[in-house]
Scaffold this active site. Structure first.
Site, PDB file in Angstrom:
ATOM      1  N   CYS A 179       0.819  -1.216   0.152  1.00  0.00           N
ATOM      2  CA  CYS A 179      -0.128  -0.151  -0.666  1.00  0.00           C
ATOM      3  C   CYS A 179       1.002   1.413   0.149  1.00  0.00           C
ATOM      4  CB  CYS A 179      -1.377   0.194   1.562  1.00  0.00           C
ATOM      5  SG  CYS A 179      -1.556   1.877   1.441  1.00  0.00           S
ATOM      6  N   ASP A 189      -0.070  -6.489   0.406  1.00  0.00           N
ATOM      7  CA  ASP A 189      -1.238  -6.524  -0.183  1.00  0.00           C
ATOM      8  C   ASP A 189      -0.693  -7.713  -1.519  1.00  0.00           C
ATOM      9  OD1 ASP A 189      -3.007  -4.516   0.281  1.00  0.00           O
ATOM     10  OD2 ASP A 189      -1.957  -3.135  -0.980  1.00  0.00           O
ATOM     11  N   VAL A 205       6.043 -12.996 -23.767  1.00  0.00           N
ATOM     12  CA  VAL A 205       6.615 -13.076 -22.768  1.00  0.00           C
ATOM     13  C   VAL A 205       7.659 -14.377 -22.296  1.00  0.00           C
ATOM     14  CG1 VAL A 205       4.851 -13.470 -21.164  1.00  0.00           C
ATOM     15  CG2 VAL A 205       7.104 -11.395 -20.629  1.00  0.00           C
ATOM     16  N   GLU A 206       8.562 -14.207 -21.711  1.00  0.00           N
ATOM     17  CA  GLU A 206       9.037 -15.053 -21.520  1.00  0.00           C
ATOM     18  C   GLU A 206       8.839 -15.771 -19.766  1.00  0.00           C
ATOM     19  OE1 GLU A 206      11.647 -17.754 -19.370  1.00  0.00           O
ATOM     20  OE2 GLU A 206      12.437 -16.115 -18.807  1.00  0.00           O
ATOM     21  N   SER A 207       8.584 -16.805 -19.740  1.00  0.00           N
ATOM     22  CA  SER A 207       8.328 -16.981 -18.289  1.00  0.00           C
ATOM     23  C   SER A 207       8.342 -15.816 -16.953  1.00  0.00           C
ATOM     24  CB  SER A 207       7.150 -17.940 -17.983  1.00  0.00           C
ATOM     25  OG  SER A 207       7.772 -19.253 -17.917  1.00  0.00           O
ATOM     26  N   HIS A 235      -3.388  -1.229  -5.912  1.00  0.00           N
ATOM     27  CA  HIS A 235      -4.307  -2.024  -7.211  1.00  0.00           C
ATOM     28  C   HIS A 235      -4.146  -1.797  -8.387  1.00  0.00           C
ATOM     29  CE1 HIS A 235      -4.304  -3.319  -2.836  1.00  0.00           C
ATOM     30  NE2 HIS A 235      -5.740  -3.781  -3.083  1.00  0.00           N
ATOM     31  N   GLU A 236      -4.632  -0.822  -8.175  1.00  0.00           N
ATOM     32  CA  GLU A 236      -5.462  -0.258 -10.058  1.00  0.00           C
ATOM     33  C   GLU A 236      -4.530   0.365 -10.904  1.00  0.00           C
ATOM     34  OE1 GLU A 236      -8.689   0.733  -7.316  1.00  0.00           O
ATOM     35  OE2 GLU A 236      -6.700   0.900  -7.065  1.00  0.00           O
TER      36      GLU A 236
END
Length: 166
Positions: A57, A64, A79-81, A98-99
């Protein structure tokens, strides 16, 4: 990232197979790596379920926790994981709402991959008696995927997914 490609369509990756991987505790979009999509002739989804996402936060600095769902239709790159895992880990000490975190992740993946379509959904565990579940998406402008993004946004939560980890 270098432009050299081997016979499997893989560029010079620095993280995959590296036993001395360093974990960044600061936001690190530079760790993201991509490889060539060997199936550019078809539309298909790549989905990642990331149940161990953490961030802070920005006001209280309390942690969070979330499960993040990343789904995209690649264009020329995927994307390479392992790099994605390290990138998401870099949010561990990152302070943002969060957003913001979900939109930052989406923007970084758009910059890296230039996908046809992408959506990011963060299912955060409750803190203070409320959970926040930001969802964002993007479709490549001027394509059917831009229309798809608008449709999915307008119909996003008609049938909410069941999440068992909260």
């Amino acid at each position: 990232m270098s432009g050299r490609t081997n016979e499997q369509g893989l560029q010079d990756l620095t993280l995959l197979g590296n036993q001395g991987t360093a974990y960044s505790f600061d936001y690190a979009p530079e760790v993201l790596e991509a490889v060539d999509n060997l199936h550019v002739d078809r539309d298909y989804f790549v989905k990642f379920n990331c149940p161990e996402f953490t961030s802070l936060c920005p006001l209280t600095r309390q942690p969070d926790f979330a499960t993040i769902y990343i789904s995209y239709i690649p264009d020329k790159k995927i994307v390479e994981s392992k790099s994605l895992k390290l990138y998401l880990f870099s949010f561990r000490n990152h302070g943002d709402f969060h957003e913001d975190c979900m939109n930052i992740i989406m923007n970084d993946l758009i910059k890296l991959l230039d996908p046809r379509y992408i959506e990011i959904w963060g299912k955060f565990t409750p803190r203070g008696g409320i959970s926040i579940d930001p969802w964002c998406n993007y479709g490549k402008p001027g394509t059917k995927f831009e229309e798809m993004a608008q449709f999915r946004l307008m119909n996003h939560d008609l049938y909410p997914e069941k999440v068992d980890n909260r």
